[in-house]
Design an enzyme around this catalytic site. Structure first.
Site, PDB file in Angstrom:
ATOM      1  N   GLU A   1       0.839  -1.204   0.000  1.00  0.00           N
ATOM      2  CA  GLU A   1       0.000   0.000   0.000  1.00  0.00           C
ATOM      3  C   GLU A   1       0.870   1.249   0.000  1.00  0.00           C
ATOM      4  O   GLU A   1       1.942   1.287   0.610  1.00  0.00           O
ATOM      5  CB  GLU A   1      -0.892  -0.007   1.236  1.00  0.00           C
ATOM      6  CG  GLU A   1      -1.743   1.245   1.409  1.00  0.00           C
ATOM      7  CD  GLU A   1      -2.333   1.402   2.796  1.00  0.00           C
ATOM      8  OE1 GLU A   1      -3.240   2.230   2.948  1.00  0.00           O
ATOM      9  OE2 GLU A   1      -1.882   0.704   3.722  1.00  0.00           O
TER      10      GLU A   1
ATOM     11  N   LYS B   1      -9.952   1.928  -2.575  1.00  0.00           N
ATOM     12  CA  LYS B   1     -10.335   1.536  -1.219  1.00  0.00           C
ATOM     13  C   LYS B   1     -11.715   2.083  -0.862  1.00  0.00           C
ATOM     14  O   LYS B   1     -12.000   3.266  -1.060  1.00  0.00           O
ATOM     15  CB  LYS B   1      -9.292   2.039  -0.222  1.00  0.00           C
ATOM     16  CG  LYS B   1      -9.521   1.571   1.209  1.00  0.00           C
ATOM     17  CD  LYS B   1      -8.396   2.059   2.122  1.00  0.00           C
ATOM     18  CE  LYS B   1      -8.585   1.562   3.545  1.00  0.00           C
ATOM     19  NZ  LYS B   1      -7.523   2.062   4.446  1.00  0.00           N
TER      20      LYS B   1
ATOM     21  N   CYS C   1      -5.198  -2.158   3.566  1.00  0.00           N
ATOM     22  CA  CYS C   1      -5.007  -1.854   4.981  1.00  0.00           C
ATOM     23  C   CYS C   1      -6.085  -2.524   5.830  1.00  0.00           C
ATOM     24  O   CYS C   1      -6.337  -3.712   5.707  1.00  0.00           O
ATOM     25  CB  CYS C   1      -4.968  -0.343   5.182  1.00  0.00           C
ATOM     26  SG  CYS C   1      -4.437   0.176   6.838  1.00  0.00           S
TER      27      CYS C   1
END
Length: 563
Positions: A313, A377, A434
């Site tokens: 990420e 995301k 994440c």
């Protein structure tokens, strides 16, 4: 001492009964404490309970913690307090217990405030103390609900499990949700015990963990032999049943792998310091390419030896898709047919009268350079990646911003509705970035956007835990992501900047990994997904809801019988 349980509310476990010995005397002392001592005991008991979470995994710590919680709720009902007062007292105990549990389990969040200490050090108490203090309100509600259903004897264990499990589910869903260190992780980190998550999920494990860990409370307060020892015997049988199910479910042979796929996970171990700046983009790209092309064995040739290279990420402190020079350097390093999967911030051109929108994304890049499919995301971190809507204008007016230095913060990818990533040479990818991987039931797109059930072949989790250093945080993060593999029956491929990077098969077995704080590459085959779908993948939290309703009914019947 007997006067303490006479009077208006008799729905309590007696202080005096058949139990004797040091444990019974300790339980009586806890039950009869008052004032600030009760609050302090609750706080310390909660802090001890955090030792049951990864990376420690000390289940006896949770047994001690929840047994004390049971005795504290017992003591919340005295002859001098009406039922409303007892519920309020239980809520105070629950808040203190939750505050201790979350403070001890989440202290490492403070590391993130030290990365840019000149700007965020002042806010460190808000993360280390303020967040646990707010989240502890869920435990206050759970203890109060439990006290509302409280009864004499072993049935109060059911009331406690009902209230605490319900509050854990709410903590994972309300206000964007934060299911970090949900109590079910006390069971969900053991390979055999975690297998039941394929049926009942994390929250089902949470209900069982609370029942199992709080059952020994009756050893010190039971009035009869059956009431004293029965719950603990049932708890031992439950653990044995979970272990037997797990051992039967786990195959002896390694999981088969997807033909023609060879992954290379790159763990650069880059710190979030002054070197990770846009002006150093050339050095950063060279470092990634050099590490990616490093031969994993003497007879290997580097990138040409694998089919897919994965970077973590936020791999770049700049917008890679708007940097032709950097893209050209990447393309030159990747032979034809090789795919790069990387985390990166990206931007979309704004519409008239709109500000630019930035996304925390996963990009696919191949030789050319050619940009492929993109995942944005969906579940962003409040205050980390964006400021919540009602507070955004106010906080920015006084000069505050989210941790990630993006103008206006990131935008959620929910608008696109995409949850699967199409990568050439791989089965459909259930992409997560994440802490998206800590949310049970949100891995597969059908659960969020409706439509036909998806058929992914793996869970991909790209993350950057460098914010939290070498603390329990990255290890807790990995343990929770690993449990998603068991729940969904999918292999997990996890690439983390500073670790833990790993490949996990659909049974939760780690086939390859790199530890925290290590720079390196990890070459691994991709395990195949399980045929069909797990019960949890098909029904989500419905089994947990049925379990919760059943245990709540037990508690309600016991309460009404005494009434």
């Amino acid at each position: 001492m007997s006067h303490a349980f006479d009077g208006a509310d008799s729905h309590v476990a007696p202080v005096r009964g058949g139990a004797t010995g040091p444990l019974a005397h300790f339980a009586q002392w806890v039950i009869l404490t008052s004032g600030w001592r009760r609050v302090l005991i609750a706080f310390l008991a909660g802090a001890v309970g955090a030792l049951a979470m990864p990376p420690f995994g000390a289940l006896p710590a949770l047994i001690l913690s929840l047994s004390i919680a049971i005795w504290l709720i017992d003591g919340a009902a005295t002859g001098r307090s009406k039922i409303r007062g007892a519920i309020l007292a239980s809520a105070v105990i629950g808040w203190a217990w939750g505050f201790g549990y979350l403070t001890a389990g989440l202290w490492w969040l403070g590391s993130a405030f030290l990365v840019e200490a000149d700007e965020f050090l002042w806010a460190l108490p808000l993360g280390v103390i303020g967040l646990p203090a707010v989240l502890a309100l869920f435990y206050a509600a759970g203890f109060a609900l439990a006290r509302l259903l409280w009864s004499r004897g072993p049935a109060r264990i059911a009331a406690f499990a009902f209230g605490l499990s319900a509050c854990e589910w709410l903590r994972g869903h309300l206000f964007t949700g934060f299911p970090w260190n949900t109590l079910g992780m006390a069971l969900g980190q053991n390979l055999w015990l975690m297998q039941s998550a394929s049926v009942i999920g994390l929250y089902g494990l949470t209900l069982l963990a609370i029942l199992i860990a709080s059952a020994p409370a009756t050893l010190a307060t039971g009035e009869t032999v059956r009431g004293r020892y029965g719950p603990s015997l049932a708890a031992c049988l439950a653990v044995a049943a979970l272990a037997l199910f797990g051992s039967a479910r786990l195959p002896a042979a390694p999981t088969a792998t997807v033909a023609g796929v060879r992954l290379r996970l790159v763990q650069p171990n880059l710190n979030q310091d002054a070197k990770f700046r846009p002006e150093n983009r050339a050095d950063i790209i060279d470092w990634y390419i050099s590490l990616s092309d490093r031969a994993a064995a003497p007879n290997r040739t580097g990138i040409a030896d694998v089919t897919h290279v994965i970077w973590p990420e936020s791999a770049f402190p700049f917008l890679i898709q708007r940097d032709p020079t950097s893209l050209a350097r990447i393309a030159a390093a990747f032979p034809a047919g090789r795919q790069l999967i990387t985390g990166a911030a990206r931007a979309e051109e704004p519409l008239p009268n709109e500000r630019p929108r930035f996304f925390n994304s996963i990009l696919t890049i191949s030789a050319g350079p050619k940009l492929g499919d993109i995942y944005d995301k969906v579940h962003l971190v409040p205050f980390g990646e964006y400021l919540p809507g009602p507070l955004d204008a106010v906080l920015r007016a006084v000069g505050l911003r989210q941790f990630v230095s993006i103008p206006g913060g990131f935008t959620s990818g929910a608008r696109s509705g995409q949850r699967l990533l199409d990568v050439k040479g791989l089965p459909p990818v259930a992409a997560t970035i994440c802490y998206e991987a800590i949310f049970p039931g949100e891995i597969l797109p059908g659960r969020v956007s409706g439509g036909p059930p998806p058929v992914p072949g793996l869970i991909l989790n790209l993350t950057n835990d460098a914010w939290f250093g070498d603390t329990p945080g990255p290890r807790q993060h990995f343990a929770q992501a690993r449990l998603r593999a068991v729940e969904e029956g999918l292999p997990l491929v996890r690439d983390a900047n500073t670790g833990i990077s790993a490949v996990v098969d659909p049974y939760g077995r780690i086939t390859a990994s790199l530890p925290v704080g290590v720079e390196g590459i990890l070459d691994a085959d991709l395990p195949v997904r399980l045929p069909g779908r797990t019960l949890y993948a098909g029904f989500g939290d419905l089994p947990f809801a049925a379990m919760l309703a059943g245990i709540g009914l037990v508690a309600l019947i016991a309460r009404r019988r005494i009434a």
